[in-house]
Enzyme design. Structure first.
Site, PDB file in Angstrom:
ATOM      1  CG  HIS A  51      36.050  46.459  48.428  1.00  0.00           C
ATOM      2  ND1 HIS A  51      34.542  45.866  48.307  1.00  0.00           N
ATOM      3  CD2 HIS A  51      36.653  45.707  48.232  1.00  0.00           C
ATOM      4  CE1 HIS A  51      35.149  44.838  47.337  1.00  0.00           C
ATOM      5  NE2 HIS A  51      35.857  44.173  47.745  1.00  0.00           N
TER       6      HIS A  51
HETATM    7  N1  UDP Z   1      42.012  46.630  41.483  1.00  0.00           N
HETATM    8  C1  UDP Z   1      41.620  48.346  40.857  1.00  0.00           C
HETATM    9  N2  UDP Z   1      42.107  48.808  41.216  1.00  0.00           N
HETATM   10  C2  UDP Z   1      41.934  49.437  42.734  1.00  0.00           C
HETATM   11  C3  UDP Z   1      41.234  48.353  43.499  1.00  0.00           C
HETATM   12  C4  UDP Z   1      41.177  47.227  42.775  1.00  0.00           C
HETATM   13  O1  UDP Z   1      41.812  47.326  39.326  1.00  0.00           O
HETATM   14  O2  UDP Z   1      41.374  50.403  42.938  1.00  0.00           O
HETATM   15  C5  UDP Z   1      41.606  45.316  41.122  1.00  0.00           C
HETATM   16  C6  UDP Z   1      41.940  44.725  41.404  1.00  0.00           C
HETATM   17  O3  UDP Z   1      43.505  44.387  41.622  1.00  0.00           O
HETATM   18  C7  UDP Z   1      40.944  42.818  41.402  1.00  0.00           C
HETATM   19  C8  UDP Z   1      39.587  43.850  41.559  1.00  0.00           C
HETATM   20  O4  UDP Z   1      40.043  45.115  40.884  1.00  0.00           O
HETATM   21  O5  UDP Z   1      41.678  42.764  40.039  1.00  0.00           O
HETATM   22  C9  UDP Z   1      39.068  43.416  42.153  1.00  0.00           C
HETATM   23  O6  UDP Z   1      38.193  44.793  42.977  1.00  0.00           O
HETATM   24  P1  UDP Z   1      37.585  44.089  44.443  1.00  0.00           P
HETATM   25  O7  UDP Z   1      38.228  44.265  45.116  1.00  0.00           O
HETATM   26  O8  UDP Z   1      36.894  45.203  43.803  1.00  0.00           O
HETATM   27  O9  UDP Z   1      36.571  42.803  43.924  1.00  0.00           O
HETATM   28  P2  UDP Z   1      36.445  41.749  45.048  1.00  0.00           P
HETATM   29  O10 UDP Z   1      37.796  40.797  44.269  1.00  0.00           O
HETATM   30  O11 UDP Z   1      36.639  41.796  46.483  1.00  0.00           O
HETATM   31  O12 UDP Z   1      35.452  41.230  44.135  1.00  0.00           O
END
Ligand code: UDP
Length: 348
Positions: A208
């Protein structure tokens, strides 16, 4: 005992998960009360609502319903909306998480009103200023009073930038959240059955980051790298709305990758528990792969979570080597949220 008020700003998926851990600890603190404000940055059912339902996060006092538009427009509207809320509630502290536009807007609105800011997940750096998240982190850290870092590397990064006062290493509240959800996820999640996939027989992937989605050539390379690294195992990829739009716009070829809608946290934890390998550009998922003791290949040219690489659980897609594996102590023992509360109390 007079109760102090903490106003928490959340807006994006990873912040709901972090807030689940910290809000639970706050509710157990008789001397502290929390006002939760949702900026609206993530708004659809599977990017927002599902986490409040599944993780017992209190309903936000207010949802500012600000989403979409350019970074400047979104952050500007949030700044204005949050300022209004702060003037109404006059909290003792403002708490922000991570590195989104909601984080920066919350911190900036607060500090201009001379309300002290606590930043949970302070000090993380990719050293890539082309990432909007990096700008949000650096600026938020430089206006925060209390900087709570999950890792030693985070504390060191802050010191390099001249920030030493108010800095504490507290562990990772995402680890608290995952420990809390793991048992329930094994008992209740039907995701493996629903997708007809076997324990240990698939690869879990997410994509993403703007750096991967905005350039069609890069996005095509990422999809090819996922297929290649999976080595014939089926790939399950819960698709972030931004990536869905980018694929549709660019006509990217996704081969045999199985794209599904975003899943709730309990299903995600189950997928993490059961997969053979994680391929991701998500910050949170790189650590969650380690929490589940699954290897991870990060679909980026750098990472903020350097200890996952140093301890052999993660490697960048630009490298083919894994370092020897060992446990990572930085993330703590599942009590980071209590350490957050203790640090806030100490600073009051
Ligand atoms: N996550 C979720 N469902 C999904 C994809 C991600 O619950 O379909 C959770 C994942 O396990 C983690 C969080 O969302 O706890 C991560 O979010 P994201 O990847 O959007 O953001 P980043 O961590 O890169 O800031």
């Amino acid at each position: 005992m007079t109760s102090k008020t903490i106003l928490t700003i959340v807006g994006a998926r990873p912040q709901f998960i972090k807030a689940a851990a910290v809000s639970r600890a706050l509710r157990a603190a008789p001397d502290l009360s929390e006002i939760l404000i949702h900026t609206g940055q993530h708004f659809d059912e599977m990017m927002s609502e599902v986490f409040f339902d599944e993780l017992d996060i209190p309903r936000p006092h207010q949802n500012l319903a600000i989403h979409g538009g350019s970074h400047g427009a979104m952050t500007g509207q949030m700044l204005e909306g949050i300022e209004r809320v702060l003037l109404e509630h006059r909290p003792d502290w403002v708490l922000v998480y991570g590195d989104t536009n909601s984080t920066l807007a919350g911190a900036l609105a607060a500090v201009k009103l001379q309300i002290p800011v606590v930043h949970v997940e302070a000090g993380l750096r990719s050293f890539n200023r082309r990432m909007p998240e990096e700008i949000n982190r650096v600026l938020t850290d430089h206006v925060s009073t209390l900087l709570l870092s999950p890792t030693r590397a985070g504390v060191d990064n802050l010191r390099t930038e001249g920030i030493v006062d108010g800095v504490h290493q507290v562990g990772d509240v995402m680890y608290d959240a995952m420990l809390h959800a793991q048992k329930r996820s094994r008992e209740t999640s039907a995701i493996l059955r629903r997708l007809d996939i076997a324990e240990g027989g698939f690869v879990l992937s997410t994509v993403h980051r703007a750096e991967n989605t905005d350039d069609p050539v890069r996005l095509q390379r990422v999809m090819a790298a996922i297929t290649d690294a999976a080595g014939g195992l089926p790939v399950i990829l819960p698709l972030h709305p931004r990536t869905r739009q980018a694929i549709a716009r660019s006509g990217t070829e996704t081969g045999g990758i199985r794209m599904i809608d975003p899943v709730g946290y309990l299903d995600m934890v189950r997928l993490l528990d059961a997969c053979a390998l994680v391929l991701t550009d998500s910050g949170g998922l790189q650590k969650e792969a380690y929490f589940a003791r699954r290897p991870c290949i990060t679909l980026r040219d750098e990472t903020e979570w350097t200890e996952t690489i140093a301890h052999g659980w993660n490697r960048l897609w630009t490298s083919s080597d894994w370092l020897p594996r060992s446990d990572i102590e930085d993330y703590g023992t599942g009590h980071a949220a209590e350490a957050v509360i203790a640090s806030i109390r100490q600073a009051m």
